[in-house]
Enzyme design. Sequence first.
Site, PDB file in Angstrom:
ATOM      1  N   HIS A 118      50.010  -1.030 -37.572  1.00  0.00           N
ATOM      2  CA  HIS A 118      49.967  -1.171 -39.031  1.00  0.00           C
ATOM      3  C   HIS A 118      51.263  -0.734 -39.711  1.00  0.00           C
ATOM      4  O   HIS A 118      51.276  -0.511 -40.924  1.00  0.00           O
ATOM      5  CB  HIS A 118      48.763  -0.402 -39.604  1.00  0.00           C
ATOM      6  CG  HIS A 118      47.447  -1.013 -39.220  1.00  0.00           C
ATOM      7  ND1 HIS A 118      46.253  -0.343 -39.288  1.00  0.00           N
ATOM      8  CD2 HIS A 118      47.153  -2.262 -38.761  1.00  0.00           C
ATOM      9  CE1 HIS A 118      45.265  -1.145 -38.885  1.00  0.00           C
ATOM     10  NE2 HIS A 118      45.789  -2.309 -38.552  1.00  0.00           N
ATOM     11  N   CYS A 147      66.586  -3.352 -54.027  1.00  0.00           N
ATOM     12  CA  CYS A 147      67.477  -3.668 -52.907  1.00  0.00           C
ATOM     13  C   CYS A 147      68.942  -3.671 -53.357  1.00  0.00           C
ATOM     14  O   CYS A 147      69.278  -4.265 -54.380  1.00  0.00           O
ATOM     15  CB  CYS A 147      67.091  -5.047 -52.368  1.00  0.00           C
ATOM     16  SG  CYS A 147      68.158  -5.642 -51.067  1.00  0.00           S
TER      17      CYS A 147
HETATM   18  P1  OAD Z   1      38.916   5.763 -40.508  1.00  0.00           P
HETATM   19  O1  OAD Z   1      39.139   6.633 -41.695  1.00  0.00           O
HETATM   20  O2  OAD Z   1      38.159   4.504 -40.692  1.00  0.00           O
HETATM   21  O3  OAD Z   1      38.176   6.596 -39.365  1.00  0.00           O
HETATM   22  C1  OAD Z   1      38.565   7.900 -39.011  1.00  0.00           C
HETATM   23  C2  OAD Z   1      37.732   8.351 -37.809  1.00  0.00           C
HETATM   24  O4  OAD Z   1      38.219   9.603 -37.366  1.00  0.00           O
HETATM   25  C3  OAD Z   1      36.241   8.519 -38.090  1.00  0.00           C
HETATM   26  O5  OAD Z   1      35.491   7.855 -37.073  1.00  0.00           O
HETATM   27  C4  OAD Z   1      36.046  10.042 -38.011  1.00  0.00           C
HETATM   28  O6  OAD Z   1      34.753  10.392 -37.516  1.00  0.00           O
HETATM   29  C5  OAD Z   1      37.142  10.446 -37.040  1.00  0.00           C
HETATM   30  N1  OAD Z   1      37.639  11.822 -37.155  1.00  0.00           N
HETATM   31  C6  OAD Z   1      37.852  12.551 -38.272  1.00  0.00           C
HETATM   32  N2  OAD Z   1      38.397  13.757 -37.964  1.00  0.00           N
HETATM   33  C7  OAD Z   1      38.536  13.778 -36.611  1.00  0.00           C
HETATM   34  C8  OAD Z   1      39.060  14.751 -35.682  1.00  0.00           C
HETATM   35  N3  OAD Z   1      39.539  15.938 -36.083  1.00  0.00           N
HETATM   36  N4  OAD Z   1      39.054  14.425 -34.356  1.00  0.00           N
HETATM   37  C9  OAD Z   1      38.567  13.231 -33.935  1.00  0.00           C
HETATM   38  N5  OAD Z   1      38.062  12.293 -34.765  1.00  0.00           N
HETATM   39  C10 OAD Z   1      38.056  12.554 -36.079  1.00  0.00           C
HETATM   40  O7  OAD Z   1      40.384   5.499 -39.887  1.00  0.00           O
HETATM   41  P2  OAD Z   1      40.889   4.285 -38.967  1.00  0.00           P
HETATM   42  O8  OAD Z   1      39.869   3.896 -37.979  1.00  0.00           O
HETATM   43  O9  OAD Z   1      42.235   4.687 -38.483  1.00  0.00           O
HETATM   44  O10 OAD Z   1      44.582   0.340 -42.322  1.00  0.00           O
HETATM   45  O11 OAD Z   1      41.053   3.136 -40.052  1.00  0.00           O
HETATM   46  C11 OAD Z   1      41.558   1.901 -39.640  1.00  0.00           C
HETATM   47  C12 OAD Z   1      42.444   1.295 -40.697  1.00  0.00           C
HETATM   48  O12 OAD Z   1      41.740   1.206 -41.946  1.00  0.00           O
HETATM   49  C13 OAD Z   1      43.672   2.107 -41.035  1.00  0.00           C
HETATM   50  O13 OAD Z   1      44.752   1.879 -40.148  1.00  0.00           O
HETATM   51  C14 OAD Z   1      44.014   1.647 -42.420  1.00  0.00           C
HETATM   52  C15 OAD Z   1      42.622   1.595 -43.024  1.00  0.00           C
HETATM   53  O14 OAD Z   1      42.455   0.721 -44.063  1.00  0.00           O
HETATM   54  C16 OAD Z   1      45.745   0.058 -42.953  1.00  0.00           C
HETATM   55  O15 OAD Z   1      46.324   0.849 -43.649  1.00  0.00           O
HETATM   56  C17 OAD Z   1      46.251  -1.331 -42.718  1.00  0.00           C
HETATM   57 ZN    ZN Z   2      67.055  -7.705 -50.894  1.00  0.00          ZN
END
Ligand code: OAD
Ligand code: ZN
Length: 249
Positions: A118, A147
């Site tokens: 991402h 820019c």
């Molecule tokens: P989420 O916010 O959807 O999920 C975070 C996960 O981390 C959840 O399942 C929590 O239970 C878990 N969690 C929280 N604290 C934790 C810890 N200390 N140890 C282990 N697990 C823990 O985040 P993503 O799955 O990364 O996209 O979200 C995916 C995408 O959605 C992101 O990359 C972003 C967002 O929109 C873009 O920005 C393009």
């Molecule tokens: Zn430019």
Amino acid sequence: MKFPDVLIAALLKANSLVFFTGAGISAESGISTFRGKGGIWNKMKPEELANFDAFMKKPDLVWEWYQYRRKIINETGPNPAHTAIAEFEKYYSDVSVVTQNVDNLHNRAGSKNVFELHGNIEKNYCVDCETHYSSPEITFSEKVPKCEKCGGLIRPDIVWFGEMLPQDVFINGDKAAARCDICFIIGTSAVVYPAAHIPITARDKGAYLVEINIEESNISDKVNCFLKGKAGVILPALLNEIMNKIKPQ
Ligand code: OAD
Ligand code: ZN
């Protein structure tokens, strides 16, 4: 901490590891996740900030939001989960980190082979001529910078809703997943595609899937081993478990 024997056996036999990570791995660095308790998308609608139309309509507002996120990231650093993943490289010849995070913390922890699906919040580019600018080159003003070459607006080099993932990064991350022996799925809700396809590729090619999360996610019913708890506690403990049993590379 006691780990299942089959997991330790799989780790002792493996050559190739993939760590597929999401916002949860950076939670212990003080960076909010997107979903769940305290998640950013509970307070903020992604369509208001994280897409190209929003940026073109209100560039200063969107830029200010990313400057705020950069400030949080700059004031913190990798936590023991990021550091443990970087350490795993000493014990395995083929380690890849495939991350959905844009916070640059895997690189700062020293991981060498990071696929940022991402993008990266420290990088930026001009929407008109695509000249790249890394964050330190840009004054940390609240207003969106322009820019130097063409006067176009400079945007963060991250994938917004409705945008394609960088194809070479995705393809290479997917290849790493296809050849790995163990795929760790850490701190992700695994609901955002195509990123969430990475562990599915690994599973389809016969890898052993290990999930680390404080609660069950969208992929928990497909993994071989679910380790419930904080990534910053479990990963160092797991590294400790294999350190004395495998010779460093
Ligand atoms: P989420 O916010 O959807 O999920 C975070 C996960 O981390 C959840 O399942 C929590 O239970 C878990 N969690 C929280 N604290 C934790 C810890 N200390 N140890 C282990 N697990 C823990 O985040 P993503 O799955 O990364 O996209 O979200 C995916 C995408 O959605 C992101 O990359 C972003 C967002 O929109 C873009 O920005 C393009
Ligand atoms: Zn430019």
